[in-house]
Design a protein around this motif. Structure first.
Motif, short mmCIF file in Angstrom:
data_model
loop_
_atom_site.label_atom_id
_atom_site.label_comp_id
_atom_site.label_asym_id
_atom_site.label_seq_id
_atom_site.Cartn_x
_atom_site.Cartn_y
_atom_site.Cartn_z
N PHE A 53 5.67 6.14 -2.53
CA PHE A 53 4.61 7.02 -3.04
C PHE A 53 3.86 6.34 -4.19
O PHE A 53 2.63 6.28 -4.19
CB PHE A 53 5.22 8.34 -3.51
N SER A 54 4.61 5.79 -5.15
CA SER A 54 3.91 5.19 -6.30
C SER A 54 3.23 3.90 -5.88
O SER A 54 2.19 3.52 -6.44
CB SER A 54 4.89 4.93 -7.44
N MET A 55 3.75 3.22 -4.84
CA MET A 55 3.09 2.03 -4.33
C MET A 55 1.74 2.41 -3.73
O MET A 55 0.72 1.75 -3.99
CB MET A 55 3.97 1.39 -3.27
N ASN A 112 -1.79 1.33 -5.30
CA ASN A 112 -2.70 0.52 -4.49
C ASN A 112 -4.11 1.09 -4.52
O ASN A 112 -5.08 0.35 -4.62
CB ASN A 112 -2.21 0.46 -3.04
N LEU A 113 -4.20 2.43 -4.45
CA LEU A 113 -5.52 3.06 -4.53
C LEU A 113 -6.14 2.79 -5.90
O LEU A 113 -7.35 2.54 -6.02
CB LEU A 113 -5.40 4.56 -4.27
N ASP A 114 -5.29 2.80 -6.95
CA ASP A 114 -5.78 2.52 -8.29
C ASP A 114 -6.34 1.10 -8.39
O ASP A 114 -7.43 0.88 -8.93
CB ASP A 114 -4.62 2.71 -9.29
N VAL A 115 -5.60 0.13 -7.81
CA VAL A 115 -6.10 -1.25 -7.86
C VAL A 115 -7.34 -1.41 -6.98
O VAL A 115 -8.26 -2.15 -7.34
CB VAL A 115 -4.99 -2.24 -7.44
N THR A 137 4.74 -2.62 -7.27
CA THR A 137 3.76 -1.57 -7.47
C THR A 137 2.56 -2.18 -8.18
O THR A 137 2.69 -2.71 -9.27
CB THR A 137 4.33 -0.43 -8.32
N PRO A 138 1.39 -2.15 -7.56
CA PRO A 138 0.23 -2.83 -8.13
C PRO A 138 -0.13 -2.25 -9.50
O PRO A 138 0.10 -1.09 -9.77
CB PRO A 138 -0.87 -2.54 -7.12
#
Lengths: 172, 119
Positions: free
Chosen positions: A82-84, A88-91, A127-128
């Motif tokens: 989930f946090s990945m 990823n969307l954040d990056v 996690t990005p």
């Protein structure tokens, strides 16, 4: 002590045999394997297991507890994935807009074993947004490159969320 | 076209999207550390989905065609696990080597590691 070593060797042999079975599926009629592959697997797994169990089992047999593996699976499929996805969307957002505020911060997770700190550092890197650059091997402090520094002296909670708690339950 | 095909296409699209994003990030970010962010992690996430699509493909053939296709499914799964283990390790090694050879993080607001190595 001798009992522990015998147990460690047996477990390593079984692990080797399991991996060998994974590599040789669809070779014959016994469920998925042929008799040749099964015999070769038993011989090779015994040799490799006896040679290498001292490397695999360093201190104690705490990872032989299946509960820890179930927890690890739950961790990878649940909070980790989930946090990945979220990160990823954040990056992705940062790649498109170019808004970054990088820096290398120091965090001090309360983890003592090698396996624990490795799992934690790899979780942070996967996690990005965070990338573990270095580890202080005496104090187990991690130096983390953070793409969007929110806090100059953060706790591990602020950088990695609930990872530390999970890793402590899995590996320590 | 059945739901297997749809699921595979969705997974492949997500995987290709994140891998493309990694390529864009590699070009846009200013220094080695931020590029590692884009270049290692988006590719990991993209590769997970590409591998999932291949696993679905293998599982369908395994169920409907023959057991021989189990080898496709299981080998892809092993490859996925190996990618998940080696990718962060490689990124960590590159970042550490870069910092030790004196590459400063660009536009950094703080660099705790430099303070420690300066001691």
């Amino acid at each position: 002590m001798l009992m522990n070593r015998v147990l460690a060797a047996t477990l390593t042999v079984f692990l080797c045999f399991f991996v060998y079975l994974l590599f040789t599926t669809a070779s014959g009629a016994y469920i998925l394997w042929s008799l040749d592959e099964l015999i070769a697997g038993i011989i090779l797994a015994t040799i490799i297991g006896l040679v290498s169990f001292k490397r695999l089992v360093k201190r104690d047999l705490r990872m032989a507890n299946p509960l820890r593996w179930i927890l690890a699976l739950a961790y990878f499929l649940g909070p980790f994935l989930f946090s990945m996805a979220k990160a990823n969307l954040d990056v992705a957002y940062r790649v498109i807009t170019g808004k970054i505020k990088p820096g290398i911060v120091k965090i001090s997770p309360d983890l003592k074993t090698d396996l624990g700190i490795t799992l934690f550092a790899n979780s942070i890197t996967l996690t990005p947004g965070t990338l573990s650059v270095d580890v202080d091997e005496e104090t187990n402090e991690l130096y983390v490159h953070w793409i969007n520094v929110k806090e100059l002296h953060p706790t591990s909670q602020q950088v990695a969320g609930s990872f530390e708690k999970w890793v402590r339950r899995i590996a320590e | 076209m059945d739901w297997w095909d749809v699921a595979m296409m969705v997974f492949l699209s997500i995987g290709a999207f994140f891998n493309a994003l990694a390529a864009v990030g590699l070009l846009r970010f200013p220094d080695v550390y931020t590029r590692l962010h884009a270049g290692t992690k988006c590719t990991t996430f993209g590769t997970i989905f590409v591998c999932l699509a291949v696993i679905l493909f293998g599982v369908r053939l395994w169920i409907y065609e023959s057991d021989a296709y189990s080898i496709l499914t299981i080998h892809t799964f092993i490859a996925l696990v190996c990618v998940l283990l080696t990718n962060p390790t490689g990124a960590h090694a590159i970042a550490r080597a870069a910092h030790r050879s004196g590459v400063k993080p660009a536009r950094a607001v703080i660099d705790e590691l430099e303070k420690k190595e300066g001691k």
